[in-house]
Design an enzyme around this catalytic site. Structure first.
Site, short mmCIF file in Angstrom:
data_model
loop_
_atom_site.label_atom_id
_atom_site.label_comp_id
_atom_site.label_asym_id
_atom_site.label_seq_id
_atom_site.Cartn_x
_atom_site.Cartn_y
_atom_site.Cartn_z
N ASN A 169 0.79 -1.24 0.00
CA ASN A 169 0.00 0.00 0.00
C ASN A 169 0.82 1.29 0.00
O ASN A 169 0.37 2.31 -0.49
CB ASN A 169 -1.04 -0.01 1.14
CG ASN A 169 -0.43 -0.14 2.50
OD1 ASN A 169 0.74 -0.51 2.63
ND2 ASN A 169 -1.19 0.16 3.52
N GLU A 264 5.63 -4.12 11.72
CA GLU A 264 4.48 -3.22 11.72
C GLU A 264 3.38 -3.95 10.96
O GLU A 264 3.46 -4.11 9.75
CB GLU A 264 4.83 -1.88 11.05
CG GLU A 264 5.82 -1.06 11.84
CD GLU A 264 5.31 -0.54 13.18
OE1 GLU A 264 4.08 -0.57 13.41
OE2 GLU A 264 6.13 -0.11 14.00
N CYS A 298 -2.99 0.91 6.86
CA CYS A 298 -2.93 0.22 8.16
C CYS A 298 -3.65 1.03 9.21
O CYS A 298 -4.30 0.49 10.09
CB CYS A 298 -1.48 -0.02 8.55
SG CYS A 298 -0.48 1.47 8.58
#
Ligand code: NAP
Length: 496
Positions: A169, A264, A298
């Site tokens: 992304n 992450e 996210c």
């Protein structure tokens, strides 16, 4: 245009090459991996499917290059990073074009991602010069039983070879958020880009090549994560893994050896709305937080927890704004663009169907064409629906009506994720109490969750991650403390 001008060396025929030893090379596998344009659903680009032998050679070169790089003065490392940042920004157009074609990111946002990445690299250079230029001086007599006979000098040393794996992304931004800290700290770097976004990453890597970094210091191996991922993450030559992505990260953390990990991962960011909130501000932030880049972030708002007394009014305001979102191709700067893959679209559709069967209120009609899914607000979602807990990574957003703040906090904390969350209220005292109670790495007060600015600490609790990012934290994470202790024959007291 991608693969032309200064970038012509990175492609041969119709397949982009991989980067090692300061050169662009074809894989001996003779195989390539297709990158499907999410909008046209046809092959847009092809990249090399690198072999395990090639990975071995890349890591070997990386190890050798790192030894020399660690001896390169800090100011010189910073100078090269500044140069790479400038070259990256200069070539933002072809790189942004790749982002539009590979991941259907709206055209303007694609340019923003590249420019932000250049700024991030420069900031790493500046921060590195500051924080790596100093260490600590400790004396022994502060610990009981000791005289002042020992002087301890500490400094930060590089870890060695850093493996960077970003997600689709923000392929460029989340690659440089690993590359910048790794290099300024004296490490070498091996990048495994996401397949969707790989060509944008190859262009970005070429900007480092043009800046004149030493041979072998940066490498980029391409291929499907499912095929070369395990080999890379379990490779004994890797000294640190910085990964951003989904559940794959949990599997990697179980398989990786004894190396520092920066993970992450996913999120289910909650937006808690109290009775006294400014509902126009909330609605604007829900649109920005929930639907930017079609929810594929996210830190997207992924569940709204609103007090029943203001729920009708909020839903009405959000619906009015959803109606104004432009749905279409990324080239036209649409707000909602096709999601990254057909399987992703199918997954999102599955969540919507499950919510429908269990009685959620569809505020808009569900509509899908190929990978393009129209924005959808689901009201009256209950905890037995999958959408209440799962991360859709798409433009559908659940609303859960709550009767107390505690109910909202409970829902937020019952999630296996703990990335970010947000609270809307005019009462700062309440906001602080709720923020403290939320089990998330960050809480935003009166704004949607966000990863930037890039120098802020960024971390997830529980299944959302290990360690903390943000430029300073990443530089520190990619170093180790080294101590040198000077032992004196007799106690020595300054001015004593
Ligand atoms: P993903 O499927 O986990 O993939 C992430 C990266 O891992 C890709 O480069 C992928 O390569 C690679 N990979 C796949 N299998 C691997 C393996 N066995 N070993 C090593 N690497 C492997 O995630 P995604 O779909 O790209 O991104 C969406 C997810 O990322 C969401 O869950 C989102 O919340 C999360 N995300 C988190 C943050 C954060 O900072 N917390 C930021 C952005 C996104 P291939 O593409 O070749 O498969």
């Amino acid at each position: 245009m991608a693969g032309t001008g200064v970038f012509e060396d990175i492609i041969e025929g119709e397949v982009f090459k991989y980067y090692t030893d300061g050169e662009w090379k074809k894989s001996a596998s003779g195989k390539s991996v297709a990158i499907i344009n999410p909008t046209t659903r046809t092959t847009q680009y092809k990249v090399q499917a690198c072999t395990q032998e090639e990975v071995n050679k890349v890591i070997e070169s990386s190890k050798i290059a790192q030894k020399q790089w660690a001896k390169t003065p800090l100011w010189k490392r910073a100078e090269l990073l500044h140069k790479a940042a400038a070259i990256l920004k200069e070539h933002k157009a072809p790189i942004a074009e790749c982002l539009v074609k590979e991941i259907a990111k709206p055209a303007k946002d694609s340019v923003t991602e590249v420019v932000r990445s250049g700024d991030l690299i420069s900031y790493c250079a500046e921060e590195g010069v500051r924080i790596l230029g100093e260490g600590k001086f400790l004396v022994s007599d502060s610990f009981p039983g000791n005289e002042r006979t020992k002087y301890c000098l500490t400094s930060k040393i590089p870890l060695g070879v850093v493996l960077a794996i970003p997600p689709f992304n923000y392929p460029v931004n989340l690659a440089v958020s690993k590359i910048g800290p790794a290099l300024i700290a004296g490490n070498s770097l091996v990048l495994k880009p996401p397949t969707q976004g790989a060509v944008a990453c190859l262009h970005m890597v070429h900007c480092f090549h043009l800046a004149g970094f030493p041979t072998g210091l940066i490498s980029c191996v391409t291929g499907k994560g499912s095929e070369i991922g395990d080999f890379l993450t379990m490779h004994p030559g890797v000294n640190c893994i910085s990964f951003t992505g989904g559940d794959t990260g949990i599997a990697i953390s179980k398989k990786a050896g004894m190396v520092p990990l920066q993970m992450e991962l996913g999120g289910k960011d909650a937006c808690i709305v109290l009775e006294d909130a400014d509902l126009d501000l909330v609605a604007a932030n829900i649109i920005k937080g929930g639907f930017s880049y079609s929810g594929q972030r996210c830190t997207a708002v992924k569940v709204i927890l609103v007090m029943e007394s203001v729920a009708d009014a909020l839903v009405e305001k959000v619906n009015a704004r959803v109606a104004k979102l432009k749905v279409g191709p990324p080239e036209e700067d649409s707000d909602i663009t096709p999601v990254v893959s057909e399987s992703s679209a199918n997954f999102i559709e599955g969540l919507a169907k499950d919510a429908k069967e269990k009685g959620a209120t569809f505020c808009q009609e569900y509509k899908r064409e190929g990978n393009l899914i129209w924005p959808l607000l689901l009201d009256n979602v209950r905890p037995d629906m999958r959408i209440a807990w799962e991360e859709p990574f798409g433009p559908i957003l659940p609303v859960i009506r709550i009767n107390s703040v505690e109910e909202g906090i409970h829902h937020c904390n019952a999630s296996n994720f703990g990335l970010q969350g947000c609270i809307f209220t005019k009462d700062i005292n309440k906001a602080i109490l709720i923020s403290d109670a939320m089990e998330t790495g960050t809480v935003q007060i009166n704004s949607a969750p966000a990863r930037g600015p890039d120098h802020f600490p960024f971390q997830g609790l529980k299944d959302s991650g290990i360690g903390s990012q943000g430029i300073t934290n990443s530089i520190n994470m990619m170093t180790k403390i080294k101590s040198t202790v000077i032992n004196l024959p007799s106690p020595s007291y300054t001015m004593g």
